[in-house]
Design an enzyme around this catalytic site. Structure first.
Site, short mmCIF file in Angstrom:
data_model
loop_
_atom_site.label_atom_id
_atom_site.label_comp_id
_atom_site.label_asym_id
_atom_site.label_seq_id
_atom_site.Cartn_x
_atom_site.Cartn_y
_atom_site.Cartn_z
N ARG A 1 0.28 8.95 -10.42
CA ARG A 1 0.14 7.73 -9.63
C ARG A 1 0.81 6.53 -10.31
O ARG A 1 1.36 5.65 -9.65
CB ARG A 1 -1.35 7.42 -9.40
N SER B 1 -8.57 -5.50 4.43
CA SER B 1 -9.10 -5.15 3.10
C SER B 1 -9.42 -6.38 2.24
O SER B 1 -9.01 -6.44 1.07
CB SER B 1 -8.13 -4.23 2.37
N ASP C 1 0.82 -1.21 0.00
CA ASP C 1 0.00 0.00 0.00
C ASP C 1 0.86 1.27 0.00
O ASP C 1 1.95 1.28 0.57
CB ASP C 1 -0.88 -0.02 1.26
N HIS D 1 3.15 3.24 -8.92
CA HIS D 1 2.99 1.80 -9.15
C HIS D 1 4.25 1.22 -9.79
O HIS D 1 4.67 0.10 -9.48
CB HIS D 1 1.78 1.54 -10.04
N GLU E 1 0.49 -13.43 12.16
CA GLU E 1 0.97 -12.27 12.89
C GLU E 1 0.87 -11.08 11.95
O GLU E 1 1.20 -11.20 10.75
CB GLU E 1 2.43 -12.47 13.33
N LEU F 1 11.39 -20.06 -4.26
CA LEU F 1 10.31 -19.23 -3.70
C LEU F 1 9.06 -19.40 -4.56
O LEU F 1 9.15 -19.46 -5.78
CB LEU F 1 10.73 -17.75 -3.76
C1 FPP Z 1 -1.68 0.24 -3.44
O1 FPP Z 1 -1.25 1.58 -3.47
C2 FPP Z 1 -1.16 -0.49 -4.55
C3 FPP Z 1 -1.88 -1.03 -5.57
C4 FPP Z 1 -3.34 -0.95 -5.68
C5 FPP Z 1 -1.20 -1.72 -6.67
C6 FPP Z 1 -0.13 -2.65 -6.23
C7 FPP Z 1 0.71 -2.96 -7.34
C8 FPP Z 1 2.05 -2.91 -7.34
C9 FPP Z 1 2.89 -2.63 -6.18
C10 FPP Z 1 2.72 -3.22 -8.57
C11 FPP Z 1 3.47 -4.51 -8.49
C12 FPP Z 1 2.70 -5.68 -8.78
C13 FPP Z 1 3.00 -6.64 -9.67
C14 FPP Z 1 2.49 -7.99 -9.44
C15 FPP Z 1 3.76 -6.45 -10.88
P1 FPP Z 1 -2.36 2.71 -3.65
O2 FPP Z 1 -2.51 2.98 -5.11
O3 FPP Z 1 -3.60 2.28 -2.97
O4 FPP Z 1 -1.66 3.89 -2.92
P2 FPP Z 1 -2.39 5.03 -2.07
O5 FPP Z 1 -3.18 4.35 -0.99
O6 FPP Z 1 -1.24 5.82 -1.53
O7 FPP Z 1 -3.25 5.81 -3.02
#
Ligand code: FPP
Length: 219
Positions: free
Chosen positions: A31, A170, A18, A35, A181, A129
């Site tokens: 944004r 969530s 997150d 990512h 944990e 893994l």
């Molecule tokens: C949450 O941050 C993140 C996501 C919804 C996307 C997670 C994806 C990645 C980390 C990319 C890597 C994944 C793979 C499998 C290639 P948010 O957008 O909710 O951030 P915020 O809460 O600060 O807005």
């Protein structure tokens, strides 16, 4: 001796990655760049995981609720996943990482699903893994499906990590986290480093897991 032979633990660690958006906003970036940086963080953690005693790593990449995000962000994320699979397969095979997916596939773009299936097949023999990526995933849906099919949802999680200071599950691995944990860290996911993983595991190892039984000293 290869490190895989020295490993005693084979933990199942789960991560809610997150804070990508907040990481980007703090830098005045779109944004999408958050990512992208999140993918880099995932690469680092996947590299560090086997030697840290992790056998299975399950990460939350896109929840069933994430369809509610603006269509441009959804499209960016789906494209990033596809690019990751396209560019990462070779490295995953070289590192002995077996990649698999949990979640629905029927709402994802065909190209992405094809790439997911291909990567699962190509990495099938990885034994350092198991990396499980949750895509279009809802734990509640998974539980309902499991009840209908008579198969329990998945392996128990030992440690669940969530970044960015949020402290909730969530709809992620609700069944599997029955005795997990929980570890929360303020850092946003793109800043999560291998040293943070080590700190999380050190904290985990210092906890006493009782699974409903008495504490050791009380027996
Ligand atoms: C949450 O941050 C993140 C996501 C919804 C996307 C997670 C994806 C990645 C980390 C990319 C890597 C994944 C793979 C499998 C290639 P948010 O957008 O909710 O951030 P915020 O809460 O600060 O807005």
């Amino acid at each position: 001796m290869p490190s895989s032979l020295q490993r005693k633990e084979m933990l199942h660690v789960a991560a809610i990655m997150d804070g990508n958006g907040r990481w980007a906003r703090a830098r005045g970036l779109p944004r999408r760049e958050g990512h992208r940086a999140g993918i880099e963080a995932l690469r680092r953690i996947v590299k560090a995981a086997p030697d840290a005693g992790i056998g299975t790593l399950t990460v939350h990449a896109f929840s069933a609720a994430n369809w509610k995000r603006p269509p441009e962000e959804v499209a960016d994320l789906l494209k990033l996943f596809e690019q990751y699979l396209d560019s990462e397969t070779e490295a995953l095979v070289a590192d002995g990482v077996r990649l698999s997916f949990i979640g629905r596939r029927d709402r994802l773009p065909e190209n992405l699903v094809a790439e997911m299936t291909r990567t699962e097949a190509v990495t099938e023999w990885g034994d350092a893994l198991t990396l499980r990526v949750a895509l279009d995933y809802s734990a509640r849906e998974a539980i309902v499906a499991a009840v209908k099919s008579g198969v329990t949802p998945g392996p128990d999680v030992d440690l669940l990590i969530r970044t960015s200071g949020e402290q909730r599950l969530s709809d992620f691995l609700l069944w599997e986290c029955a005795y997990a944990e929980l570890y929360f860290i303020e850092k946003n996911w793109p800043d999560f480093a291998a040293t943070d993983l080590t700190a999380a595991l050190t904290a985990f190892r210092a906890r006493e897991r009782r699974f409903g039984a008495l504490a050791q000293a009380a027996e």
